[in-house]
Design a protein around this motif. Structure first.
Motif, PDB file in Angstrom:
ATOM      1  N   PHE A 140      85.288  45.438  44.738  1.00  0.00           N
ATOM      2  CA  PHE A 140      84.579  45.999  43.594  1.00  0.00           C
ATOM      3  C   PHE A 140      83.271  46.618  44.079  1.00  0.00           C
ATOM      4  CE2 PHE A 140      81.425  45.997  40.257  1.00  0.00           C
ATOM      5  CZ  PHE A 140      82.084  46.757  39.309  1.00  0.00           C
ATOM      6  N   ILE A 141      83.018  47.828  43.629  1.00  0.00           N
ATOM      7  CA  ILE A 141      81.780  48.520  43.962  1.00  0.00           C
ATOM      8  C   ILE A 141      81.087  48.886  42.660  1.00  0.00           C
ATOM      9  CG2 ILE A 141      80.767  50.571  45.045  1.00  0.00           C
ATOM     10  CD1 ILE A 141      83.334  50.690  46.795  1.00  0.00           C
ATOM     11  N   GLY A 142      79.847  48.440  42.522  1.00  0.00           N
ATOM     12  CA  GLY A 142      79.057  48.821  41.363  1.00  0.00           C
ATOM     13  C   GLY A 142      78.114  49.956  41.748  1.00  0.00           C
ATOM     14  N   LEU A 143      78.169  51.045  40.955  1.00  0.00           N
ATOM     15  CA  LEU A 143      77.366  52.231  41.252  1.00  0.00           C
ATOM     16  C   LEU A 143      76.265  52.392  40.215  1.00  0.00           C
ATOM     17  CD1 LEU A 143      80.205  54.870  41.844  1.00  0.00           C
ATOM     18  CD2 LEU A 143      78.959  53.556  43.580  1.00  0.00           C
ATOM     19  N   VAL A 144      75.201  53.069  40.593  1.00  0.00           N
ATOM     20  CA  VAL A 144      74.158  53.427  39.640  1.00  0.00           C
ATOM     21  C   VAL A 144      74.670  54.590  38.796  1.00  0.00           C
ATOM     22  CG1 VAL A 144      71.795  54.233  39.342  1.00  0.00           C
ATOM     23  CG2 VAL A 144      72.367  52.683  41.235  1.00  0.00           C
TER      24      VAL A 144
END
Lengths: 156, 88, 156, 88
Positions: free
Chosen positions: C29-33
């Motif tokens: 999982f990658i959380g982006l701005v």
């Protein structure tokens, strides 16, 4: 070929091509070639496909997921000879939020395994080769729902 | 593709283990009309050496769409017999 | 700092450091701005933390997941100023099979959001700034279980 | 850290919005012994300008472990008041 490829899968490039500035969550699944299978040492493997159908079925799966969840999907499956640790398949699901990204990512990889006509021949350390049958005895739990893609999609 | 009256011709595609069992990756079959996937499979399994080792209800596709044993087959259709899938 | 970092998160390096030859599945999982939040245009944001506790709590979450599933976990959360599209958080879960990888990955990101003391201040296009409160009205559904980490872990 | 008989001293850490409300990121508090997190919060909210805008049951940690209002606090403990978390 769009979803099928004979060259190495670049997950970072696939992710960049799929995500945009409104996306806050990216769920990714990467399938790797393992060094063992059912207790046997694997040296490498070969993926073959019914290519025209596999390409169309992969696109159907992508479109179904994009219709069901607010996501965009990137999907690549490798064909040909792969070594241990090579990426066999990558699914990228991007969304504004993490919930749909996870749900869609998992759905797509399950559907790929169940519906896309791809076969895998493993080469073992003892010099033999074997076609992998995920529905065979002892492997039923993880792959129980690979059975009958036509029924699940309402064909017939 | 023209077929004798009362019969239809299909191209049967074979992959992986199924191709190895009969030593080829496609065969042409004539079956009485009307016919289903099950009829095509039955004809194949009884008319080609080694084909009796293909399951009697294999996963199949007609014209690149997943099909069931009772799915109808038309003259000129492409029928694919799919061994257990192992992608991913 | 191990799980916290003030420099860009390299997901490929984190994945390589986490996976081995026996691993067949990697869920990430990658959380982006994002460029928007609650209808406002976001220009950039600043993550701050109660750093010593955040580091320890992140390690607790990793160890709990590795005890509960047959997985290894890689976790990085960025601190400091981030621009749109920057990676704020990455969770990598590697396993022999995809099921535990997905389950553990999703669990870890939920727990990070619920338990790790990190705060986010957004800078908006209108020149204002604001602290993000995921528990505030209108955002309850996605973040409902952020509430009361002490209760869920049995403290008290 | 020594405290008057019958009282205990805690270091209260403040973050994000809570630090802004009182204009500092830590304060030292004396509270009657025995005390809980709730007692520390009550003392803080009534003794510092702006602190009454901190919720009466904020998320809190004692010595870097999540705590509840009824969690006991000992002399010398570090109590952190945590505004709604926004990581990830």
């Amino acid at each position: 070929m769009v979803h099928l490829t004979r060259t190495a899968i670049n997950v970072a490039a696939l992710t960049t091509a799929t995500a945009g500035p409104a996306d806050g969550g990216i769920a990714t699944f990467i399938g790797l070639v393992r060094d063992h299978h059912d207790g046997r040492e694997v040296l490498r493997l070969e993926y073959t496909a019914f290519e025209p159908m596999a390409e169309v079925e992969a696109e159907r799966i992508v479109q179904e997921a994009e219709a069901r969840w607010p996501v965009r999907i990137g999907l690549r499956h490798r064909l040909g000879t792969l070594e241990i640790g090579d990426i066999a398949v990558a699914v990228v699901a991007v969304s504004a939020h993490r919930g749909p990204a996870f749900d869609a990512c998992r759905h797509v990889i399950e559907e790929v395994k169940r519906r896309v006509p791809i076969w895998k021949q493993e080469s073992y350390a003892d010099g033999t080769v074997g076609w992998v049958d995920p529905t065979a005895a002892g492997r039923g739990r993880e792959n129980a729902d690979r059975a009958d893609p036509a029924a699940a999609r309402g064909y017939g | 593709m023209s077929s004798p009256a009362g019969s239809l011709s299909v191209k049967l595609l074979l992959f992986a283990t199924y191709a190895e069992l009969v030593g080829r990756d496609q065969v042409l079959l004539e079956v009485p009309s009307p016919a289903t996937v099950a009829d095509v499979v039955r004809r194949f399994r009884t008319s080609w050496p080694g084909a009796d080792r293909v399951p009697d209800r294999p996963m199949a596709a007609v014209n690149r769409v997943h099909a069931r044993p009772e799915t109808p087959v038309a003259d000129g259709d492409e029928v694919a017999l799919l061994p257990p899938l192992a992608g991913g």
